[in-house]
Design a protein around this motif. Sequence first.
Motif, PDB file in Angstrom:
ATOM      1  N   VAL A  44      17.824   5.822   3.565  1.00 13.85           N
ATOM      2  CA  VAL A  44      17.330   4.939   2.500  1.00 13.85           C
ATOM      3  C   VAL A  44      15.911   4.479   2.787  1.00 13.85           C
ATOM      4  O   VAL A  44      15.086   4.341   1.868  1.00 13.85           O
ATOM      5  N   GLU A  45      15.580   4.258   4.055  1.00 10.99           N
ATOM      6  CA  GLU A  45      14.234   3.777   4.391  1.00 10.99           C
ATOM      7  C   GLU A  45      13.156   4.799   4.041  1.00 10.99           C
ATOM      8  O   GLU A  45      11.981   4.438   3.871  1.00 10.99           O
ATOM      9  N   GLU A  48      12.931   4.329  -0.097  1.00  5.84           N
ATOM     10  CA  GLU A  48      12.504   3.042  -0.635  1.00  5.84           C
ATOM     11  C   GLU A  48      11.022   2.927  -1.000  1.00  5.84           C
ATOM     12  O   GLU A  48      10.677   2.307  -2.002  1.00  5.84           O
ATOM     13  N   GLN A  52      10.418   1.311  -5.446  1.00  8.55           N
ATOM     14  CA  GLN A  52      10.214  -0.132  -5.610  1.00  8.55           C
ATOM     15  C   GLN A  52      10.058  -0.517  -7.084  1.00  8.55           C
ATOM     16  O   GLN A  52       9.698   0.307  -7.929  1.00  8.55           O
TER      17      GLN A  52
END
Length: 369
Positions: A44-45, A48, A52
Amino acid sequence: MTPVHVFHVQGNFNYFDIFRSIFELWGNGISVEELHASLKKYPVEKMEPYLQSNFTYKIKVHAFNKTLTQQEKIERIDSVEFLPFKGKVNLKNPDHNFWYLEDYGTDPNNIPEHPLHLYFGRWIANGQRDLIESYSVKRRHFIGNTSMDACLAFIMANHGRVKTNDIVFDPFVGTGGLLIASAHFGAYVCGTDIDYNTVHGLGKASRKNQKWRGPDENIRANLRQYGLENYYLDILISDASKPIWRKGMQFDAIITDPPYGIREATRRTGSQKEMTKAAERGTENHISISSNYHLSDILFDLLKFAAEYLVIRGRLVYWLPVYKPEYTEEIIPRHPCLKLISNCEQMLSSHTSRHLITMEKVKEFESQH
């Protein structure tokens, strides 16, 4: 750093098509379930930064070798709604584009019911397929029977990692198609060839309905045609088996198509005895006696030359013809100073192909006494 995966899937798949796009691959699989599972495993990082709330996005669905209805495309988009998008959709000018791709093979007469493979990823950039048409050999001022196809020339320059202010050399330059591709990327180019008539643009023309070459048919004129003359260094008449360069001369890349086969003669200058006999007959000094130059010798000399005259991390890119029933990777010539980077096959017939070999210089050359 997130790895960038290049995948090119389209009808009549061929490695040597210039790629259409580059994507950052987030997930793939042979079924919808496998694709979704792959996406859920993607960190997920890494997603992301592009999801946003202050960014807009668009998801585009495309199928290779099959036409999807608008409803089917919407269903594909809805199926990945579990992805943590926080921004708004913008179909005209989004901040980030995402692609959902389905591969239905390459046979238009036998399209499977379900895709063979599915991919989802973030679009990074499109390829430069327009270069193929812009530099088409059909409209080039100076060509020969074996002038390199523009698409393949650009692929070779890419394999050589040619960049601005590099010096690129072709020891079998012919009509200079490989130099044109390198000059397009900002490299200064030079080459050699044993054929006096080719270097000077003399003799019979290769174009239909044209008997003789014109007064300005040469490599420099080709570069001028494309606005690249400033990158032209020089073309010399020289035997590739007998390097003419002083010690210490170094190139950033050597990109070449060694002569082989029926249409392209493989020659080198003859022995001193033959040259003496020719001189006694009064032969003009620009016409040299030549002897057979076998492919194995060509490649041995080419690798030795690259090992000596490339900069460290400089690349050698060349074509290796093979007879497929007898091919193994062991036949690829090696040199202790050169590391094999890639080996890509282009099919020519059921029994023959040629391999695009890319090697990189990894250590300094030590001459053998």
